[in-house]
Design an enzyme around this catalytic site. Structure first.
Site, mmCIF file in Angstrom:
data_model
loop_
_atom_site.group_PDB
_atom_site.id
_atom_site.type_symbol
_atom_site.label_atom_id
_atom_site.label_comp_id
_atom_site.label_asym_id
_atom_site.label_seq_id
_atom_site.Cartn_x
_atom_site.Cartn_y
_atom_site.Cartn_z
ATOM 1 N N SER A 135 22.351 -7.401 -23.834
ATOM 2 C CA SER A 135 21.455 -6.796 -24.418
ATOM 3 C C SER A 135 19.940 -7.041 -24.028
ATOM 4 C CB SER A 135 21.457 -7.220 -26.066
ATOM 5 O OG SER A 135 20.728 -6.515 -26.839
ATOM 6 N N HIS A 177 22.675 -0.908 -25.556
ATOM 7 C CA HIS A 177 23.205 -0.521 -27.010
ATOM 8 C C HIS A 177 22.891 1.161 -26.719
ATOM 9 C CE1 HIS A 177 23.409 -4.066 -28.473
ATOM 10 N NE2 HIS A 177 21.940 -4.479 -28.250
ATOM 11 N N GLU A 204 27.402 -0.403 -25.667
ATOM 12 C CA GLU A 204 27.983 -1.770 -26.015
ATOM 13 C C GLU A 204 29.239 -1.947 -25.302
ATOM 14 O OE1 GLU A 204 27.728 -1.663 -30.437
ATOM 15 O OE2 GLU A 204 25.311 -1.737 -30.110
#
Length: 272
Positions: A135, A177, A204
């Protein structure tokens, strides 16, 4: 600049992960990272600075131990003074792999940027130590780091916010994401600034394992969207007004699922 070349040594893997990587049922990405770092001989150092949750470092420490890592530890770096501590630099220098957790990209850049910790991560990666980030930790591995922007499909003049990253690799810009948060427009906006950059949009539970020769393998349950602007014929970014949609002619786009490979230097995708 990317991690500096050191004569006779190959850069370690750079492994951006799109976030929300599977941790229990089939932790393929994390398991592969542990194996790459040496398995039972691995010494993995976790940098949870992006997260504001107190237990993030401990959770990943347990995860990596459960996956067979010989030694794991985490650095409680929460401000720039922490990022200058010699004992933390020493802990980094003894590891075989570095893992940067998710959270807020700007916490990473404002706390780590230009500090001995950031300099040591770059140096170690150049010496062959593997660096993974999930992330926010994925976004910061590149020289140009996406910190925000618009959702949707159509790129716009003000569609992305950028800040300096760690610069482990300077030819890509990473978004995470990607499919789950509809981030195509901001990645297109980022690559429209300069066709030197290759855009990687990571879903993801999906990672790019980028080796020292700048070739990566896709690992995980989602896909990586690769935006290649190297043959672009026109970008209207220079003439666009604030909020305007962009014209981008002759972009190339690939969707790469688990096992697919891509050579960043040659801009070529292929499957086994």
């Amino acid at each position: 600049m990317p991690s500096p070349d050191i004569k006779g040594q190959q850069r370690g893997f750079v492994i951006p992960i799109g976030g929300a990587e599977e941790k229990i049922d089939n932790p393929e990405i994390l398991k592969k990272f542990v194996e790459l770092c040496g398995g039972s001989e691995a010494d993995i150092c976790i940098v949870p600075t992006a997260s504001q949750l107190e237990d993030t470092g401990e959770r990943y420490q347990k995860l990596f131990k459960d996956l067979g890592a010989g030694n794991t530890h985490w650095l409680p770096i929460s401000d720039r003074n922490d990022a200058k501590k010699e004992e933390y630099v020493t802990q980094l220098e003894g590891c075989t792999g570095i893992f940067i957790t998710g959270g807020n990209q700007l916490r990473l850049s404002t706390i780590l940027g230009g500090t001995p910790i950031a300099q040591t991560i770059r140096k170690l990666n150049a010496q062959g130590i593997h660096v993974a980030g999930t992330s926010a930790g994925a976004a910061i591995v590149s020289q140009h780091m996406i910190t925000g922007g618009n959702t949707g499909i159509v790129p716009t003049e003000d569609g992305v916010n950028l800040a300096p990253g760690l610069g482990l690799i300077n030819t890509i810009v990473v978004d995470q994401h990607f499919n789950e948060r509809n981030r195509l427009s901001r990645l297109l906006s980022a690559v429209s600034y300069n066709p030197f950059l290759l855009g990687l949009g990571l879903d993801e539970d999906t990672a790019a394992f980028i080796d020292g020769d700048n070739e990566f393998t896709v690992v995980g349950s989602g896909a990586i969207t690769v935006i290649d602007p190297s043959d672009i014929e026109h970008s209207s970014m220079a003439e666009a007004r604030s909020g305007d949609a962009l014209t981008l002619l002759n972009l190339k786009l690939h969707i790469l699922a688990n096992g697919s490979r891509y050579n960043i230097n040659d801009r070529k995708a292929f499957i086994e």
